[in-house]
Scaffold this active site. Structure first.
Site, mmCIF file in Angstrom:
data_model
loop_
_atom_site.group_PDB
_atom_site.id
_atom_site.type_symbol
_atom_site.label_atom_id
_atom_site.label_comp_id
_atom_site.label_asym_id
_atom_site.label_seq_id
_atom_site.Cartn_x
_atom_site.Cartn_y
_atom_site.Cartn_z
ATOM 1 N N GLU A 1 12.097 -9.366 0.615
ATOM 2 C CA GLU A 1 11.505 -7.898 2.001
ATOM 3 C C GLU A 1 12.326 -7.381 1.473
ATOM 4 O O GLU A 1 13.822 -6.952 1.874
ATOM 5 C CB GLU A 1 11.112 -8.642 3.279
ATOM 6 N N ASN B 1 8.250 -5.690 -0.985
ATOM 7 C CA ASN B 1 7.733 -4.716 -0.679
ATOM 8 C C ASN B 1 6.203 -4.448 0.605
ATOM 9 O O ASN B 1 5.552 -3.909 -0.342
ATOM 10 C CB ASN B 1 8.908 -3.234 -0.643
ATOM 11 N N ARG C 1 5.967 10.871 -2.489
ATOM 12 C CA ARG C 1 5.317 10.381 -1.377
ATOM 13 C C ARG C 1 6.429 11.010 -1.095
ATOM 14 O O ARG C 1 7.286 10.260 -1.208
ATOM 15 C CB ARG C 1 4.342 9.690 -1.147
ATOM 16 N N ALA D 1 3.734 -0.716 4.958
ATOM 17 C CA ALA D 1 2.845 -0.731 6.004
ATOM 18 C C ALA D 1 2.333 -1.662 6.512
ATOM 19 O O ALA D 1 2.374 -2.155 8.051
ATOM 20 C CB ALA D 1 1.391 0.330 5.660
ATOM 21 N N PRO E 1 0.097 -0.723 0.051
ATOM 22 C CA PRO E 1 -0.025 0.156 0.407
ATOM 23 C C PRO E 1 0.768 0.936 -0.127
ATOM 24 O O PRO E 1 2.092 0.907 0.415
ATOM 25 C CB PRO E 1 -0.292 -0.214 1.246
ATOM 26 N N ASN E 2 0.576 2.328 -0.631
ATOM 27 C CA ASN E 2 1.006 3.646 -0.622
ATOM 28 C C ASN E 2 1.940 3.656 -1.674
ATOM 29 O O ASN E 2 3.008 4.429 -2.265
ATOM 30 C CB ASN E 2 0.903 4.406 0.528
ATOM 31 N N TYR F 1 11.672 8.465 0.861
ATOM 32 C CA TYR F 1 11.462 7.705 -0.439
ATOM 33 C C TYR F 1 11.857 8.290 -1.596
ATOM 34 O O TYR F 1 11.944 7.090 -2.642
ATOM 35 C CB TYR F 1 9.910 6.983 -0.594
ATOM 36 N N HIS G 1 12.637 -2.861 1.728
ATOM 37 C CA HIS G 1 11.969 -1.661 1.991
ATOM 38 C C HIS G 1 13.359 -0.287 1.737
ATOM 39 O O HIS G 1 14.094 -0.413 1.626
ATOM 40 C CB HIS G 1 12.369 -1.522 3.406
ATOM 41 N N ARG H 1 13.663 4.022 11.664
ATOM 42 C CA ARG H 1 12.316 5.278 11.921
ATOM 43 C C ARG H 1 11.837 4.949 13.373
ATOM 44 O O ARG H 1 12.441 4.537 14.260
ATOM 45 C CB ARG H 1 11.492 4.752 10.747
HETATM 46 C C1 DQA Z 1 8.229 0.784 3.621
HETATM 47 C C2 DQA Z 1 8.603 0.878 4.854
HETATM 48 C C3 DQA Z 1 6.831 0.653 5.770
HETATM 49 O O1 DQA Z 1 7.700 1.133 7.070
HETATM 50 C C4 DQA Z 1 6.537 2.212 4.761
HETATM 51 O O2 DQA Z 1 4.990 1.479 5.687
HETATM 52 C C5 DQA Z 1 6.152 1.753 3.575
HETATM 53 C C6 DQA Z 1 7.335 1.769 2.893
HETATM 54 C C7 DQA Z 1 9.841 1.077 2.737
HETATM 55 O O3 DQA Z 1 9.822 0.908 1.673
HETATM 56 O O4 DQA Z 1 10.683 2.066 3.536
HETATM 57 O O5 DQA Z 1 4.905 1.964 3.275
HETATM 58 O O6 DQA Z 1 8.032 -0.666 3.228
#
Ligand code: DQA
Length: 149
Positions: free
Chosen positions: A99, A75, A18, A78, A10-11, A23, A101, A108
């Site tokens: 995984e 990825n 964003r 959240a 998501p997002n 990011y 990120h 963080r």
């Molecule tokens: C994320 C890190 C997560 O904590 C966050 O909620 C994201 C992006 C990253 O790629 O750094 O949406 O997975």
């Protein structure tokens, strides 16, 4: 049929707009295009998918094996920190996964330090920006191609 499935949670469709200080500037399309170039160089196939919906991501993982997937890069965004259901879907698939990120989640907020995925993952890449996906893809390609020889 794509051997490597790349799942963005998501997002991540908002990348580029964003929180660019966290990011970066690359959009999701930029990232996926770059991964496609790498896959093409190796004459390999990838499928890139993004969803904001937990159920869609779970369905995507359930159907992965039937579509010929042999490796997953994910990825979970959240959902990393919340989703037992997504974790269970990956466990059920028995597919190796990395995984990824973009940000260093450990530097963080404390709620980002917990992942429901890391102990099942073959590896975890975080904090290397969008390039982390490229490193993960190269590892997946090496793994699959070495296994084939
Ligand atoms: C994320 C890190 C997560 O904590 C966050 O909620 C994201 C992006 C990253 O790629 O750094 O949406 O997975």
């Amino acid at each position: 049929m794509a051997r490597i499935l790349i799942i963005h949670g998501p997002n991540l469709n908002m990348l580029g707009q964003r929180e660019p200080g966290i990011y970066g500037q690359a959009t999701l399309t930029d990232i996926d295009n770059r991964l496609q170039v790498i896959a093409d160089e190796h004459q390999d196939s990838i499928r890139c998918t993004q969803s904001n919906s937990e159920s869609e991501l779970i369905d995507e993982i359930h159907s992965a094996r039937g579509r010929g997937t042999e490796f997953v890069l994910i990825n979970p965004a959240a959902f990393t920190h919340t989703s037992v259901a997504l974790r269970d879907a990956l466990a059920a698939s028995e597919l190796p996964f990395i995984e990824v990120h973009i940000s260093n989640v450990h530097a963080r907020e404390p709620f980002r330090h917990k992942s429901y995925f890391s102990d099942l993952a073959q590896g975890v890449i975080c904090g290397l920006g969008a390039q982390g996906y490229e490193y993960a893809l190269r590892h997946a390609l090496d793994t699959l191609n070495n296994a084939a020889h």
